[in-house]
Enzyme design. Structure first.
Site, PDB file in Angstrom:
ATOM      1  N   ASP A  35       0.852  -1.185   0.000  1.00  0.00           N
ATOM      2  CA  ASP A  35       0.000   0.000   0.000  1.00  0.00           C
ATOM      3  C   ASP A  35       0.895   1.244   0.000  1.00  0.00           C
ATOM      4  OD1 ASP A  35      -3.215   0.562   0.987  1.00  0.00           O
ATOM      5  OD2 ASP A  35      -1.771   2.224   1.093  1.00  0.00           O
ATOM      6  N   ILE A  36       0.507   2.229  -0.798  1.00  0.00           N
ATOM      7  CA  ILE A  36       1.327   3.439  -0.955  1.00  0.00           C
ATOM      8  C   ILE A  36       1.298   4.315   0.306  1.00  0.00           C
ATOM      9  CG2 ILE A  36      -0.407   5.020  -1.924  1.00  0.00           C
ATOM     10  CD1 ILE A  36       1.687   5.653  -4.145  1.00  0.00           C
ATOM     11  N   ASN A  97     -12.927  -3.094   2.155  1.00  0.00           N
ATOM     12  CA  ASN A  97     -13.954  -2.049   2.180  1.00  0.00           C
ATOM     13  C   ASN A  97     -14.786  -2.115   0.908  1.00  0.00           C
ATOM     14  OD1 ASN A  97     -12.973  -0.924   4.649  1.00  0.00           O
ATOM     15  ND2 ASN A  97     -11.306   0.038   3.488  1.00  0.00           N
ATOM     16  N   GLU A 105     -12.263   3.478  -1.350  1.00  0.00           N
ATOM     17  CA  GLU A 105     -11.648   4.555  -2.133  1.00  0.00           C
ATOM     18  C   GLU A 105     -11.417   4.130  -3.577  1.00  0.00           C
ATOM     19  OE1 GLU A 105      -7.203   6.537  -2.168  1.00  0.00           O
ATOM     20  OE2 GLU A 105      -8.023   5.928  -0.232  1.00  0.00           O
ATOM     21  N   HIS A 110     -10.102  -5.160  -3.384  1.00  0.00           N
ATOM     22  CA  HIS A 110      -8.801  -5.370  -2.746  1.00  0.00           C
ATOM     23  C   HIS A 110      -9.018  -5.787  -1.310  1.00  0.00           C
ATOM     24  CE1 HIS A 110      -9.962  -1.125  -2.557  1.00  0.00           C
ATOM     25  NE2 HIS A 110      -9.379  -1.043  -1.390  1.00  0.00           N
ATOM     26  N   HIS A 112      -6.989  -5.669   2.203  1.00  0.00           N
ATOM     27  CA  HIS A 112      -5.829  -5.139   2.923  1.00  0.00           C
ATOM     28  C   HIS A 112      -5.326  -6.229   3.875  1.00  0.00           C
ATOM     29  CE1 HIS A 112      -6.782  -0.699   2.247  1.00  0.00           C
ATOM     30  NE2 HIS A 112      -7.968  -1.231   2.014  1.00  0.00           N
TER      31      HIS A 112
END
Ligand code: AMP
Length: 127
Positions: A35-36, A97, A105, A110, A112
């Site tokens: 993750d960025i 999410n 977002e 995805h 996490h």
């Protein structure tokens, strides 16, 4: 109503290699990358390569091959990073999410993988 997939979302760009990523693991049907904006010492995102918006979309419409590949990729990343609580790791949390209430977002499924510190309780109290 069928899901509409936005081919311009940032993870679609990553899959097309239009923008870089820090790959942790790539399989025929899945990609795991850092993750960025990490929210824990370990923060990896696992995505299917198929055009799925969120978890229920994937769970209902993906092929069994895609589902097995995605699930095994999550397990493999947990193993690679030494997170498995049954193998002396300290554990992890998976979050996916979805939609407005899930505060999603990026509209490409995805999961996490968060780990590396105690993550506290799952949700903050409503208020
Ligand atoms: P979510 O709120 O569940 O949709 O989370 C989207 C996640 O994608 C956030 O944790 C972002 O930090 C992460 N993210 C956004 N753009 C990138 C990117 N280019 N590379 C890696 N992670 C990203």
């Amino acid at each position: 109503m069928a899901y509409a997939y936005d081919d311009q979302n940032i993870f679609a760009c990553i899959l097309r290699k239009e923008i870089p990523n820090k790959t942790v693991l790539e399989t025929p049907h899945s990609l795991a990358f850092e993750d960025i904006r990490p929210q824990a010492p370990n923060h990896v995102l696992v995505i299917p390569k198929g055009r799925y918006v969120c978890y229920d979309h994937f769970a209902l419409e993906a092929t069994e091959v895609e589902i097995v590949d995605f699930t095994r990729t999550i397990g493999a990343v947990c193993k690679m990073l030494g997170l498995q609580p049954g193998h002396d790791g300290q554990g992890y949390r998976l979050i996916s999410n979805a939609g407005t209430h899930g505060v999603q977002e990026v509209p490409h499924l995805h999961v996490h993988i968060l780990a590396g510190r105690s993550l506290g309780r799952m949700l903050q109290p409503a208020g």
